[in-house]
Design a protein around this motif. Structure first.
Motif, PDB file in Angstrom:
ATOM      1  N   GLN A 558     -22.426  70.922  18.002  1.00 43.32           N
ATOM      2  CA  GLN A 558     -23.107  70.186  19.042  1.00 43.32           C
ATOM      3  C   GLN A 558     -23.120  68.618  18.786  1.00 43.32           C
ATOM      4  O   GLN A 558     -23.423  68.372  17.277  1.00 43.32           O
ATOM      5  N   PHE A 559     -23.048  67.841  19.774  1.00 40.81           N
ATOM      6  CA  PHE A 559     -23.049  66.512  19.368  1.00 40.81           C
ATOM      7  C   PHE A 559     -23.885  65.775  20.163  1.00 40.81           C
ATOM      8  O   PHE A 559     -24.265  66.188  21.555  1.00 40.81           O
ATOM      9  N   THR A 560     -24.600  64.698  19.818  1.00 45.26           N
ATOM     10  CA  THR A 560     -25.360  63.814  20.732  1.00 45.26           C
ATOM     11  C   THR A 560     -24.411  62.763  20.659  1.00 45.26           C
ATOM     12  O   THR A 560     -23.438  62.574  20.196  1.00 45.26           O
ATOM     13  N   SER A 563     -23.953  60.824  17.660  1.00 46.83           N
ATOM     14  CA  SER A 563     -23.232  61.460  16.428  1.00 46.83           C
ATOM     15  C   SER A 563     -21.768  61.384  16.737  1.00 46.83           C
ATOM     16  O   SER A 563     -20.735  61.590  15.836  1.00 46.83           O
ATOM     17  N   LEU A 564     -21.652  61.730  18.164  1.00 47.98           N
ATOM     18  CA  LEU A 564     -20.081  61.937  18.607  1.00 47.98           C
ATOM     19  C   LEU A 564     -19.325  60.413  18.478  1.00 47.98           C
ATOM     20  O   LEU A 564     -18.165  60.449  17.830  1.00 47.98           O
ATOM     21  N   GLN A 596     -22.352  63.979  29.543  1.00 43.66           N
ATOM     22  CA  GLN A 596     -23.620  63.707  28.849  1.00 43.66           C
ATOM     23  C   GLN A 596     -24.610  64.195  29.639  1.00 43.66           C
ATOM     24  O   GLN A 596     -24.750  63.550  30.872  1.00 43.66           O
ATOM     25  N   ASP A 599     -29.503  63.631  25.928  1.00 36.03           N
ATOM     26  CA  ASP A 599     -29.151  63.413  24.623  1.00 36.03           C
ATOM     27  C   ASP A 599     -28.160  64.256  24.028  1.00 36.03           C
ATOM     28  O   ASP A 599     -28.070  64.340  22.881  1.00 36.03           O
ATOM     29  N   GLN A 600     -27.458  65.116  24.838  1.00 39.31           N
ATOM     30  CA  GLN A 600     -26.745  66.082  24.350  1.00 39.31           C
ATOM     31  C   GLN A 600     -25.150  65.782  25.043  1.00 39.31           C
ATOM     32  O   GLN A 600     -25.275  65.400  26.249  1.00 39.31           O
ATOM     33  N   ILE A 601     -24.228  66.253  24.493  1.00 39.43           N
ATOM     34  CA  ILE A 601     -22.862  65.998  24.827  1.00 39.43           C
ATOM     35  C   ILE A 601     -22.421  67.710  25.432  1.00 39.43           C
ATOM     36  O   ILE A 601     -22.331  68.483  24.151  1.00 39.43           O
ATOM     37  N   HIS A 602     -21.739  67.945  26.274  1.00 36.35           N
ATOM     38  CA  HIS A 602     -21.451  69.167  26.716  1.00 36.35           C
ATOM     39  C   HIS A 602     -19.885  69.151  27.154  1.00 36.35           C
ATOM     40  O   HIS A 602     -19.562  68.189  27.492  1.00 36.35           O
ATOM     41  N   LYS A 603     -19.402  70.241  27.076  1.00 37.41           N
ATOM     42  CA  LYS A 603     -17.945  70.627  27.339  1.00 37.41           C
ATOM     43  C   LYS A 603     -17.829  70.660  29.019  1.00 37.41           C
ATOM     44  O   LYS A 603     -19.077  71.438  29.493  1.00 37.41           O
TER      45      LYS A 603
END
Length: 689
Positions: A558-560, A563-564, A596, A599-603
Motif C-alpha cells: 500500500q502506498f501513499t 512513498s510512491l 489517489q 493519503d492513499q493510492i488505490h488501484k
C-alpha cells in the motif's frame, strides 16, 4: 514538480493540479482570497503569490498573452485607409450574408416552436413557448446554430407563481419529448445547471440536410407508424375513428394497413402527426387490455422540431433580454451595422475561444452587450433604457418575423467603409480605451458605471463555493435585468488576460493584415500558435509501468503519494523525471491505472487489464464468431495496442467505419453508434480514467 507539458497560446488546459509548491490556506487566515481560475482547489494568501504561481505554472500558456498585453498604445493608433476599411466592411457583410439562410429556414424554426407548444400544452395548458436568443434578436436563422426556447405562463408570471419547481419540470418535459418521438440519445435533461434546461442535439449535421422539398419527404414528415392490439379496432375505419377521438382532431389524410396490427397514418401537417404521437404514447398508461404505440415513419425525415438543436428553459429573463436587443437592432438599424457587426463578432469570439461558456468564458449574449455598449459610447445609436421593455411576456413576440440581415444599402462603398471603421474601432476600444480595472460594461444606466458604485469589488467576490457559484469581478459585464449578475463572473486573472489579449490580437491584425487574412474572419494564426501536446516515448512509460505493477502485484504493498513518488525516484529515476516533463503528478497517477483517495493510492478497475496488457497477455478472450459488439470490441483492442494509453478518443475512432477491421462489422458499428461513448466503454469492458 512543475507541469511542463506544452500548451498553445490560445488554449486552456481542462485539468491542472496546482497543489504542488503552493500550500492551500484557510479562508479565515486572510481578508482577501486569491485563486487561480485554471487550477482547481488552490488558493493564495496574496496577489504576489498568485502571480508567482502563474509565472511558474502557466509560463507556456501566458507567454503569448503577456506579449500582447505588453504592446504599447501607439501600436494601435495607426489610421486605416478608406480602401482597407471598405475591404473589411465588404468581408463583414459577406460573412453576415452567409449566416442568413432566408425566410424558409426561419419558417422551419417557427413550425418547430408550434410543435413544442403542443408538447407543452399536455404538460401545462396555460404555458406558452417563446423563441428568444440570437434568432429573435437577428430576426433570421442560419439553420445550423441551436435555438433557445422559453416556456412561460404569462398569467402565472404576473401572479409571481412562475417558474414552478424547475428540476421536476424539465424532467417531465423531457419525458413528454420522448413520447413525441424524440430519440433518447439526442435528449438531455440538464437539471443541475443554474438554469435547468432540456437540451436537444440532433444527430444530423444541420437542418439543411434533412428538410427536403420533395413530395415523398414532405409526406414522410407528416406520417407515423402505428402498432395496435385492441378488440375494438379491427378495420382502418375503426382505427380512424379511434384516432380522431383520441387526438381530438380530424386531420387524418390517409391510413394504410400494413398488416399484423401495423398501420401508416398520414396527417395534414407534421405538427398534427407529432400531436398524434404524444396523445397515443402518453395515453398508453391509462389503457387496459389494449396496446397502442406510435413512432416516426422515416427517421430521415422527422418533424421539424426533431431536426434542430435547441435548449428549452422555464425562465422569463431571456425573453425580455432578447426583446430589448431586438428593438435596438431593428429600430436603429437604418444602415446594416448593428446586426452584421453582431454576427461577425459572434463568429470571431467563437473562433478564438472567447465565446465558450462551458469553459468559463463569455457567451454570445455578453458579446452582443459589449457591441451595443460600444455603439452607444460612439453615438452610433442613442441610449435606450432596458426598463422600457415590458416585463410581462404576454406582450413579447412568440416567434420572430423574418428581416434580411443585409439591406440593399450594404453594397455601397460608403456603408462598407463605415462598417469596417466600426469593427476596427470596436477592437481598439476594448483593447486600449476601456478601463477594465475600474469600469463596467453596462446598459442599465447612461454614462459610465464603475465597479465601486455597484459594489462589484474584490472584497465582495465569492470564491471556493461548494455549489460552484463563484463570482469574480475582474471583467464586469452587467446583465440588464437579472439583479447583481455579472456576465463575466467566471473570468479570473488568467482568463481575463486572455480576453484582453484577444482584443489586442484582433486590433493588431486589423491594422497589419489584409481583409482575407484578418483574424476577425479566420483562425489562420491560431493554428500556427497551437502546440500539440506530446506523448512521452512508449519505452519510458512502460519502464515506469513495470515498476508500479511489480510493486502492487507481487508484494501487494500500500502506498501513499509520498512513498510512491519516493519508490519511483529510487527504482527508475531517469524515466520518472522524463515523464514529469510531460505530465503532472495527478495525470501520471491516472495514466498508471491508479487513483489517489486522501493519503492513499488505490488501484482502479482497469489496473489488472493494463498490467496484463503490458506483459502481452490478453485481458479477455472474444470468439471470432461472436456478437457484433464483441467483434468491434476485439477490433478496438487491436487498434488501441499501438497507444501508450487507451483514451476515449482512441476507442471512439477504433469503431468507426474507417477502422480497417471494423468495416467487416458494420452491423456492430450501427448498434454502437446509437449509444453514448460511456455506454460503449462499458460494453467493451473498458474503464474510463
Amino acid at each position: 514538480m512543475i507541469d511542463k507539458s506544452p500548451i498553445g497560446n490560445t488554449q486552456f488546459p481542462e485539468d491542472c493540479d496546482g497543489t504542488q509548491g503552493n500550500l492551500p490556506v484557510e479562508a479565515g487566515n486572510c481578508s482577501v482570497i486569491h485563486t487561480c481560475d485554471i487550477c482547481p482547489k488552490v488558493i493564495f494568501e496574496s496577489e504576489k503569490a498568485l502571480e508567482r504561481h502563474i509565472e511558474i505554472r502557466h509560463k507556456s500558456l501566458m507567454e503569448g498573452i503577456n506579449f500582447l498585453l505588453g504592446k504599447e498604445h501607439s501600436d494601435f493608433t495607426i489610421e486605416l485607409s478608406d480602401e482597407k476599411r471598405a475591404a473589411l466592411g465588404a468581408k463583414a457583410f459577406d460573412v453576415a450574408k452567409k449566416r442568413d439562410a432566408g425566410h424558409g429556414m426561419l419558417e422551419c424554426a417557427s413550425i418547430a416552436r408550434q410543435q413544442l407548444q403542443r408538447i407543452v400544452d399536455v404538460w401545462h395548458p396555460g404555458a406558452e413557448v417563446f423563441i428568444f436568443g440570437s434568432s429573435l434578436v437577428m430576426s433570421s436563422w442560419d439553420g445550423k446554430s441551436d435555438i433557445d426556447f422559453a416556456v412561460v405562463d404569462p398569467h402565472a408570471y404576473v401572479q409571481r407563481k412562475w417558474p414552478p419547481e424547475e428540476k421536476n419540470a424539465v424532467r417531465e418535459l423531457t419525458d413528454l419529448c420522448k413520447s413525441a418521438g424524440f430519440k433518447v440519445s439526442s435528449l438531455e435533461c440538464v437539471d443541475t445547471a443554474r438554469v435547468p434546461i432540456v437540451k436537444h442535439k440532433t444527430l444530423q449535421d444541420s437542418l439543411l440536410n434533412t428538410v427536403a422539398n420533395t413530395k415523398p419527404a414532405e409526406k414522410a414528415r407528416r406520417s407515423i407508424c402505428l402498432t395496435y392490439r385492441s378488440e375494438k379496432v379491427k378495420t382502418t375505419e375503426a382505427l380512424r375513428a379511434w384516432l380522431e377521438k383520441e387526438t381530438e382532431t380530424a386531420t387524418i389524410e390517409e391510413i394504410i394497413d400494413e398488416g399484423q396490427c401495423n398501420a401508416t397514418v398520414t396527417f395534414t401537417t407534421s405538427t398534427n402527426a407529432m400531436v398524434a404521437m404524444i396523445k397515443v404514447n402518453n395515453g398508453q398508461k391509462r389503457r387496459l387490455n389494449e396496446y397502442f404505440s406510435a413512432r416516426i415513419m422515416d427517421e430521415r425525415f422527422p418533424p421539424e422540431a426533431h431536426c434542430i438543436d435547441f435548449d428549452l428553459c422555464l425562465r422569463q429573463f431571456g425573453i425580455r433580454n432578447s426583446e430589448y436587443l431586438r428593438k435596438l437592432h431593428t429600430l436603429y438599424d437604418n444602415s446594416p451595422f448593428l446586426r452584421s457587426g453582431a454576427v461577425v463578432l459572434k463568429e470571431w469570439s467563437k473562433l478564438w475561444g472567447l465565446n465558450n461558456s462551458f469553459m468559463g468564458f463569455l457567451t454570445s449574449y455578453a458579446i452582443n452587450i459589449m457591441w451595443i455598449f460600444f455603439l452607444v459610447k460612439r453615438d452610433v445609436i442613442p441610449y435606450a433604457s432596458p426598463y422600457d421593455t415590458p416585463e410581462n411576456p404576454r406582450e413579447a413576440l412568440r416567434e420572430p418575423t423574418y428581416v434580411p440581415i443585409l439591406p440593399q444599402s450594404a453594397g455601397s462603398s460608403e456603408v462598407q467603409i463605415k462598417m469596417g471603421s466600426l469593427l476596427a474601432d470596436f477592437f481598439k476600444f476594448y483593447a486600449t480605451e476601456f478601463d477594465w480595472e475600474k469600469n463596467v460594461v453596462s446598459l442599465n444606466r447612461p454614462g459610465i458605471t464603475t465597479k465601486k458604485s455597484i459594489g462589484w469589488t474584490s472584497e465582495n467576490e465569492i470564491k471556493l463555493s461548494r455549489q460552484s457559484k463563484n463570482v469574480q469581478y475582474v471583467v464586469c459585464i452587467e446583465d440588464p435585468y437579472e439583479p447583481n449578475l455579472n456576465l463575466g463572473r467566471h473570468l479570473g486573472v488568467c482568463k481575463a488576460r486572455k480576453i484582453k489579449a484577444e482584443f489586442r490580437r484582433a486590433a493588431l491584425s486589423v491594422i497589419n493584415d489584409n481583409a482575407d487574412e484578418c483574424i476577425m474572419f479566420t483562425s489562420k494564426y491560431k493554428k500556427q500558435v497551437q502546440v500539440p501536446i506530446k506523448e512521452p516515448p512508449r519505452e519510458i512509460f512502460e519502464e515506469v509501468q513495470k515498476v508500479v505493477y511489480d510493486s502492487f502485484g507481487s508484494t501487494g504493498a500500500q502506498f501513499t503519494p509520498d512513498s510512491l513518488r519516493q519508490m519511483l525516484i529510487e527504482s527508475c529515476p531517469n524515466a520518472f523525471q522524463a515523464l514529469s516533463n510531460y505530465w503532472n503528478w495527478k495525470i501520471l497517477v491516472r495514466r498508471l491505472g491508479l487513483r489517489q483517495v486522501g493519503d492513499q493510492i488505490h488501484k482502479r478497475a482497469c489496473f489488472d487489464f493494463l498490467s496484463e496488457k503490458l506483459r502481452g497477455k490478453p485481458a479477455f478472450k472474444v470468439p471470432v464468431q461472436g456478437s457484433p459488439i464483441k467483434a468491434v470490441g476485439r477490433d478496438t483492442i487491436d487498434d488501441c495496442a499501438v497507444a501508450p494509453v487507451c483514451t476515449p478518443n482512441i476507442v471512439k475512432a477504433s469503431f468507426t467505419p474507417f477502422s480497417p477491421l471494423s468495416r467487416q462489422h458494420s452491423c456492430g458499428f450501427q448498434r454502437l453508434h446509437s449509444h453514448s461513448l460511456g455506454n460503449v466503454l462499458k460494453m467493451l469492458r473498458f474503464t474510463r480514467i
